[in-house]
Design an enzyme around this catalytic site. Sequence first.
Site, PDB file in Angstrom:
ATOM      1  N   ASN A  99      -4.616   6.959  -1.665  1.00 49.33           N
ATOM      2  CA  ASN A  99      -3.947   7.473  -0.471  1.00 49.33           C
ATOM      3  C   ASN A  99      -3.290   8.830  -0.702  1.00 49.33           C
ATOM      4  O   ASN A  99      -3.011   9.553   0.243  1.00 49.33           O
ATOM      5  CB  ASN A  99      -2.915   6.464   0.044  1.00 49.33           C
ATOM      6  CG  ASN A  99      -3.595   5.394   0.881  1.00 49.33           C
ATOM      7  OD1 ASN A  99      -4.692   5.603   1.395  1.00 49.33           O
ATOM      8  ND2 ASN A  99      -2.963   4.243   1.000  1.00 49.33           N
ATOM      9  N   HIS A 158      -3.209  -3.386  -5.785  1.00 47.05           N
ATOM     10  CA  HIS A 158      -3.514  -2.883  -4.443  1.00 47.05           C
ATOM     11  C   HIS A 158      -4.997  -3.034  -4.117  1.00 47.05           C
ATOM     12  O   HIS A 158      -5.833  -2.243  -4.570  1.00 47.05           O
ATOM     13  CB  HIS A 158      -3.074  -1.407  -4.348  1.00 47.05           C
ATOM     14  CG  HIS A 158      -3.250  -0.814  -2.990  1.00 47.05           C
ATOM     15  ND1 HIS A 158      -3.569   0.508  -2.782  1.00 47.05           N
ATOM     16  CD2 HIS A 158      -3.164  -1.373  -1.759  1.00 47.05           C
ATOM     17  CE1 HIS A 158      -3.657   0.728  -1.479  1.00 47.05           C
ATOM     18  NE2 HIS A 158      -3.411  -0.392  -0.844  1.00 47.05           N
ATOM     19  N   SER A 214       0.828  -1.214   0.000  1.00 43.55           N
ATOM     20  CA  SER A 214       0.000   0.000   0.000  1.00 43.55           C
ATOM     21  C   SER A 214       0.854   1.251   0.000  1.00 43.55           C
ATOM     22  O   SER A 214       0.344   2.343  -0.252  1.00 43.55           O
ATOM     23  CB  SER A 214      -0.950  -0.004   1.201  1.00 43.55           C
ATOM     24  OG  SER A 214      -0.304  -0.452   2.354  1.00 43.55           O
ATOM     25  N   GLU A 231      -6.263  -0.922  -7.209  1.00 46.01           N
ATOM     26  CA  GLU A 231      -5.360  -0.038  -7.950  1.00 46.01           C
ATOM     27  C   GLU A 231      -4.313  -0.921  -8.629  1.00 46.01           C
ATOM     28  O   GLU A 231      -3.685  -1.760  -7.976  1.00 46.01           O
ATOM     29  CB  GLU A 231      -4.672   0.950  -7.007  1.00 46.01           C
ATOM     30  CG  GLU A 231      -5.634   1.972  -6.420  1.00 46.01           C
ATOM     31  CD  GLU A 231      -4.945   2.942  -5.454  1.00 46.01           C
ATOM     32  OE1 GLU A 231      -5.409   4.074  -5.337  1.00 46.01           O
ATOM     33  OE2 GLU A 231      -3.952   2.546  -4.804  1.00 46.01           O
TER      34      GLU A 231
HETATM   35  N1  LIG Z   1      -4.292  -4.325   6.311  1.00 46.03           N
HETATM   36  C1  LIG Z   1      -4.683  -3.416   5.433  1.00 46.03           C
HETATM   37  O1  LIG Z   1      -5.607  -2.639   5.674  1.00 46.03           O
HETATM   38  C2  LIG Z   1      -4.008  -3.344   4.095  1.00 46.03           C
HETATM   39  C3  LIG Z   1      -4.676  -2.728   3.017  1.00 46.03           C
HETATM   40  C4  LIG Z   1      -4.057  -2.704   1.763  1.00 46.03           C
HETATM   41  C5  LIG Z   1      -2.806  -3.276   1.593  1.00 46.03           C
HETATM   42  N2  LIG Z   1      -2.169  -3.847   2.668  1.00 46.03           N
HETATM   43  C6  LIG Z   1      -0.843  -4.461   2.437  1.00 46.03           C
HETATM   44  O2  LIG Z   1      -1.004  -5.862   2.348  1.00 46.03           O
HETATM   45  C7  LIG Z   1       0.155  -6.507   2.863  1.00 46.03           C
HETATM   46  C8  LIG Z   1      -0.236  -7.473   3.963  1.00 46.03           C
HETATM   47  O3  LIG Z   1      -0.916  -6.783   4.973  1.00 46.03           O
HETATM   48  P1  LIG Z   1      -1.796  -7.540   6.067  1.00 46.03           P
HETATM   49  O4  LIG Z   1      -2.532  -6.485   6.809  1.00 46.03           O
HETATM   50  O5  LIG Z   1      -2.553  -8.651   5.421  1.00 46.03           O
HETATM   51  O6  LIG Z   1      -0.649  -8.155   7.003  1.00 46.03           O
HETATM   52  P2  LIG Z   1      -0.756  -9.360   8.043  1.00 46.03           P
HETATM   53  O7  LIG Z   1       0.287  -9.117   9.053  1.00 46.03           O
HETATM   54  O8  LIG Z   1      -2.173  -9.586   8.476  1.00 46.03           O
HETATM   55  O9  LIG Z   1      -0.327 -10.644   7.170  1.00 46.03           O
HETATM   56  C9  LIG Z   1       0.959 -10.834   6.646  1.00 46.03           C
HETATM   57  C10 LIG Z   1       1.195 -12.337   6.518  1.00 46.03           C
HETATM   58  O10 LIG Z   1       2.380 -12.536   5.757  1.00 46.03           O
HETATM   59  C11 LIG Z   1       3.147 -13.566   6.350  1.00 46.03           C
HETATM   60  N3  LIG Z   1       4.527 -13.338   5.975  1.00 46.03           N
HETATM   61  C12 LIG Z   1       5.347 -12.350   6.396  1.00 46.03           C
HETATM   62  N4  LIG Z   1       6.543 -12.436   5.757  1.00 46.03           N
HETATM   63  C13 LIG Z   1       6.454 -13.501   4.907  1.00 46.03           C
HETATM   64  C14 LIG Z   1       7.344 -14.086   3.951  1.00 46.03           C
HETATM   65  N5  LIG Z   1       8.561 -13.585   3.741  1.00 46.03           N
HETATM   66  N6  LIG Z   1       6.925 -15.155   3.251  1.00 46.03           N
HETATM   67  C15 LIG Z   1       5.697 -15.679   3.445  1.00 46.03           C
HETATM   68  N7  LIG Z   1       4.815 -15.159   4.333  1.00 46.03           N
HETATM   69  C16 LIG Z   1       5.187 -14.082   5.044  1.00 46.03           C
HETATM   70  C17 LIG Z   1       2.881 -13.442   7.838  1.00 46.03           C
HETATM   71  O11 LIG Z   1       3.128 -14.667   8.485  1.00 46.03           O
HETATM   72  C18 LIG Z   1       1.399 -13.045   7.853  1.00 46.03           C
HETATM   73  O12 LIG Z   1       0.569 -14.170   7.942  1.00 46.03           O
HETATM   74  C19 LIG Z   1       1.101  -5.395   3.284  1.00 46.03           C
HETATM   75  O13 LIG Z   1       1.973  -5.114   2.220  1.00 46.03           O
HETATM   76  C20 LIG Z   1       0.164  -4.243   3.545  1.00 46.03           C
HETATM   77  O14 LIG Z   1       0.782  -2.988   3.414  1.00 46.03           O
HETATM   78  C21 LIG Z   1      -2.750  -3.911   3.905  1.00 46.03           C
END
Ligand SMILES: NC(=O)c1ccc[n+]([C@@H]2O[C@H](COP(=O)([O-])OP(=O)(O)OC[C@H]3O[C@@H](n4cnc5c(N)ncnc54)[C@H](O)[C@@H]3O)[C@@H](O)[C@H]2O)c1
Length: 510
Positions: free
Chosen positions: A193, A143, A122, A155
Amino acid sequence: MAALAKDAVIGVIGAGVMGAGIAQVAAAAGHPVLLLDAQPEAIARARADVEKDLQSRVGKGRLAAEEARATLARLQPADWDDLGRCALVVEAIAEDLEAKRTLVARLQQGVGRHCIIATNTSSLSVTAIAAGSHHPERVVGMHFFNPPTRMKLVEVISGVDTSAEAARTVFDTAEAWGKKAATARSTPGFIVNRIARPFYGEAWRVLAESAASPATLDAIVRDCGGFPMGPFELMDLIGHDVNFKVTQSVFEATFGDRRYTPSLAQQELVRAGRLGRKSGRGIYDFRDGAARSQPTVEAGSDPVRRVVAVGSLGIATPIITRLEQAGIDVVRVQGTGAAATAGWLEIGGARLMLTDGRPATRRAAEEGHEHLVLFDLALDYAATPRLGLAPADQCGPAALRTVCATLAKGGFACSPMDDVAGLIVLRIIAMLVNEAADAVAYGICTADAIDDAMRYGVNYPRGPMAWAESVGLDFFARVLANLREHYGGERYRTSVLIQRRGWTRSGFRE
Ligand SMILES: NC(=O)c1ccc[n+]([C@@H]2O[C@H](COP(=O)([O-])OP(=O)(O)OC[C@H]3O[C@@H](n4cnc5c(N)ncnc54)[C@H](O)[C@@H]3O)[C@@H](O)[C@H]2O)c1
């Protein structure tokens, strides 16, 4: 170029909040989905979450039980070795540049020649994530918004080396999954954003000037601007830590562009641990027993039975209709000069006009009319239940009370603010339009993509480009010039496209 075929295998790496949702969306669209996570228990948790969501849809009659079962069956845990079968791998691991770069490089060694790698980042640069990999042309930003199953927007972000073909495939695939896709170049904040920053930033500035309480500002933005939530209640929902971090990251990524200056007041809230709903307190108090803040409404007194409309009120003309429907006699007088296009209502001894970005006090002095009251921009004057008002310092309290009582007859709840330039809705909309025009001017995305992104990503009732077209660029150019003159500095500099008065809807500098 077309969307990936339904039987194309999709890989999702990272089975957290976003990964689980993205996997569900792809599986619901008919794809076999392979789910991987560094922590095996995350996969089981994700599958359980997906199952729960599918069951709840079945329970509400929105999904057939068979469909739910088939969707879940298509979603399988996998190993790295299985990824060779994927046509698209979406990564949703932690928001860490080095981790994502390492992952992309590793993935490209295991996937097939044509596999596209999409990142759900993001805030990181898609260009930076792709750099150093063997095939940066096949790395694309995809995204999703949280929760991916419910939020309509995706996106599609191109880094410097992303091929048009890969971006197109991801775009078409997102649309085939029932999403609204919007394309942009990799740039801080992408579309939503970045364009949304003024929605929060201007609200903080107006609050810093003590123009009105947060509840009053929220109510005006909601009721007059047509936004689903006001800026303060929305930040309380998002979490001030998250919202502040996004602003800070856009500010830093644009080398300190003053337009994105984070709010000191919000920083203090974060420092105090007042993060919003999730911590029980933010701008508002959510703790048990706490009183709900109410917007200020001035009921007024001594309404008049006759109002004089001088010149044209333009988009605000329905105010006249509503007063007439309430039995008030409105006498129309042709305006000359500026009043021909920017007219006013004479209500008792007061003059009521639409704000143009100048403070009422200054405008009253310039126009030689001391009882001046300005009203805020509204999405639809025929329907708005509220009007934000700003009286000039010279305006007597009795004159303001008469204005409010008369407007109340037409069904307007009047929420007075202290005299702040551009009030709140106009201030936010003018800066959203400015931000959007800059994004088009810099070739980040098209005007259409911006309106789609803001409507489907953050539920704005009208995209900034549509606002510009409906109210007119001459008006916004004047408002921004007035704000810049009033505040000085570069924050309110006018986008070149507003200065040039236009853009093409779908023109995209690729
Ligand atoms: N949460 C939101 O509102 C949101 C919205 C849009 C985009 N994002 C983006 O999405 C991505 C994930 O966010 P999230 O909120 O789902 O995070 P999260 O912490 O809920 O989940 C991340 C997962 O990835 C796993 N992980 C971490 N490193 C890893 C690796 N090297 N290989 C395999 N698995 C791995 C972790 O074990 C975890 O289960 C980020 O880049 C975040 O910026 C988040």
